[in-house]
Scaffold this motif. Sequence first.
Motif, PDB file in Angstrom:
ATOM      1  N   ASN A   1       0.839  -1.191   0.000  1.00 49.83           N
ATOM      2  CA  ASN A   1       0.000   0.000   0.000  1.00 49.83           C
ATOM      3  C   ASN A   1       0.870   1.235   0.000  1.00 49.83           C
TER       4      ASN A   1
ATOM      5  N   GLN B   1       0.680   5.406   1.272  1.00 47.60           N
ATOM      6  CA  GLN B   1      -0.077   6.330   2.114  1.00 47.60           C
ATOM      7  C   GLN B   1       0.465   7.744   1.929  1.00 47.60           C
TER       8      GLN B   1
ATOM      9  N   GLN C   1       4.536   0.816   1.935  1.00 44.09           N
ATOM     10  CA  GLN C   1       4.669  -0.350   2.803  1.00 44.09           C
ATOM     11  C   GLN C   1       4.852  -1.567   1.915  1.00 44.09           C
TER      12      GLN C   1
ATOM     13  N   TYR D   1       1.613  -2.034  17.536  1.00 44.76           N
ATOM     14  CA  TYR D   1       2.876  -1.662  16.895  1.00 44.76           C
ATOM     15  C   TYR D   1       3.295  -0.247  17.293  1.00 44.76           C
TER      16      TYR D   1
ATOM     17  N   TYR E   1       6.797   2.640  16.745  1.00 43.65           N
ATOM     18  CA  TYR E   1       7.921   2.938  15.859  1.00 43.65           C
ATOM     19  C   TYR E   1       8.678   4.170  16.360  1.00 43.65           C
TER      20      TYR E   1
ATOM     21  N   TYR F   1      11.504  -0.581  15.606  1.00 46.75           N
ATOM     22  CA  TYR F   1      10.080  -0.714  15.793  1.00 46.75           C
ATOM     23  C   TYR F   1       9.772  -1.918  16.677  1.00 46.75           C
TER      24      TYR F   1
ATOM     25  N   ASN G   1       5.642  -8.191   3.997  1.00 47.60           N
ATOM     26  CA  ASN G   1       4.939  -8.451   5.243  1.00 47.60           C
ATOM     27  C   ASN G   1       5.601  -7.757   6.417  1.00 47.60           C
TER      28      ASN G   1
ATOM     29  N   PRO H   1      -1.797  -9.263   4.251  1.00 50.71           N
ATOM     30  CA  PRO H   1      -0.517  -8.563   4.328  1.00 50.71           C
ATOM     31  C   PRO H   1      -0.643  -7.056   4.299  1.00 50.71           C
ATOM     32  N   TRP H   2      -1.850  -6.546   4.525  1.00 44.46           N
ATOM     33  CA  TRP H   2      -2.027  -5.104   4.435  1.00 44.46           C
ATOM     34  C   TRP H   2      -1.553  -4.407   5.692  1.00 44.46           C
ATOM     35  N   GLY H   3      -1.110  -3.212   5.525  1.00 41.40           N
ATOM     36  CA  GLY H   3      -0.671  -2.406   6.654  1.00 41.40           C
ATOM     37  C   GLY H   3      -1.789  -1.536   7.158  1.00 41.40           C
ATOM     38  N   GLU H   4      -1.483  -0.790   8.152  1.00 40.25           N
ATOM     39  CA  GLU H   4      -2.434   0.147   8.703  1.00 40.25           C
ATOM     40  C   GLU H   4      -1.766   1.503   8.865  1.00 40.25           C
ATOM     41  N   THR H   5      -2.582   2.526   9.041  1.00 37.24           N
ATOM     42  CA  THR H   5      -2.018   3.865   9.162  1.00 37.24           C
ATOM     43  C   THR H   5      -1.326   4.044  10.497  1.00 37.24           C
ATOM     44  N   GLN H   6      -0.388   4.945  10.509  1.00 37.00           N
ATOM     45  CA  GLN H   6       0.353   5.217  11.732  1.00 37.00           C
ATOM     46  C   GLN H   6      -0.061   6.565  12.321  1.00 37.00           C
TER      47      GLN H   6
ATOM     48  N   LEU I   1      13.224   5.047   9.583  1.00 37.14           N
ATOM     49  CA  LEU I   1      12.859   4.194  10.701  1.00 37.14           C
ATOM     50  C   LEU I   1      14.095   3.729  11.461  1.00 37.14           C
TER      51      LEU I   1
ATOM     52  N   PHE J   1       1.174   9.621  14.757  1.00 42.17           N
ATOM     53  CA  PHE J   1       2.443  10.175  15.165  1.00 42.17           C
ATOM     54  C   PHE J   1       2.324  11.075  16.385  1.00 42.17           C
ATOM     55  N   GLY J   2       3.414  11.084  17.167  1.00 43.04           N
ATOM     56  CA  GLY J   2       3.546  12.047  18.242  1.00 43.04           C
ATOM     57  C   GLY J   2       4.051  13.372  17.703  1.00 43.04           C
TER      58      GLY J   2
ATOM     59  N   VAL K   1       6.548  -4.871  17.472  1.00 44.45           N
ATOM     60  CA  VAL K   1       5.243  -5.409  17.073  1.00 44.45           C
ATOM     61  C   VAL K   1       4.452  -5.907  18.266  1.00 44.45           C
TER      62      VAL K   1
END
Lengths: 111, 116
Positions: free
Chosen positions: A31, A33, A92, B31, B33, B48, A95, B100-105, B45, B107-108, B50
Motif C-alpha cells: 500500500n 499512504q 509499505q 505496533y 515505531y 520498531y 509483510n 498482508p495489508w498495513g495500517e495507518t500510523q 525508521l 504520530f507524536g 510489534v
Amino acid sequence: SQQGEEDPQALSIQEGENATMNCSYKTSINNLQWYRQNSGRGLVHLILIRSNEREKHSGRLRVTLDTSKKSSSLLITASRAADTASYFCATQRGNNNDMRFGAGTRLTVKP
Amino acid sequence: NAGVTQTPKFRVLKTGQSMTLLCAQDMNHEYMYWYRQDPGMGLRLIHYSVGEGTTAKGEVPDGYNVSRLKKQNFLLGLESAAPSQTSVYFCASSYPGPPPWGETQYFGPGTRLLVL
C-alpha cells in the motif's frame, strides 16, 4: 534508503487552485499512504491506497496509484491557506512493518 | 484520548552523554515505531516493535537502543550521543491490519534533539 520520491520538492499556488504532488517508488508495495506535516508538528495520515486500487477520494483529496509505473499522485482541489504544509508519501512493502517515506513536497497556498 | 505523546519536547546534549526518549500511546496499539527526520529527507525508521517485549531494527538502528516493557510505552535510548544524532525524533503507533495489508500510523509531536 528512501523508497518514495516526491515531486516537486516545493509548490506554491494561490488559494482556490488545485495542487498536484507526485510520488515514485522503486519496489513492489502493498500500500501507499499520504501524510501531511504542519511546521513543527507530527505527521497526520491523510489517505491510504492499496496496491489493488487505482483511485481513492477523501473530501478534497484524490489519490491515484499506477503500479505499472510505480507512481502515485495526490490532488488537493480548491486549495486553502490551511493546506500549507509538507506532504509525504510512504510505501509499505511485503509483510514487514516498516514504511519508507519520501523527502516530501512543501506546499504553500497563498491567500 | 491523548493519542501519542513524547517526552521531552526538546533536549540539548553534549557529545558522549546519554539520554532516553519516552513515547506513550493510549490507543492500545500493538505496533510502535521510532523515526528520525533530518532536513531535506523523509522519515527514516530507527527501530520498531510489534508487541510488548519485542523490538526489531529498522533502516538506521546504529547508535540507538529501544525497549518495550509495557504495551503503551516505547523507549528510545542514546548511549553515547554524537552530533550526527542531532535530529527531530518522532514516535508512531499503529494497530495491525489483516495481513498482508498495513495500517495507518499515528504520530507524536516530535522531540528535537541537539547534540553539541
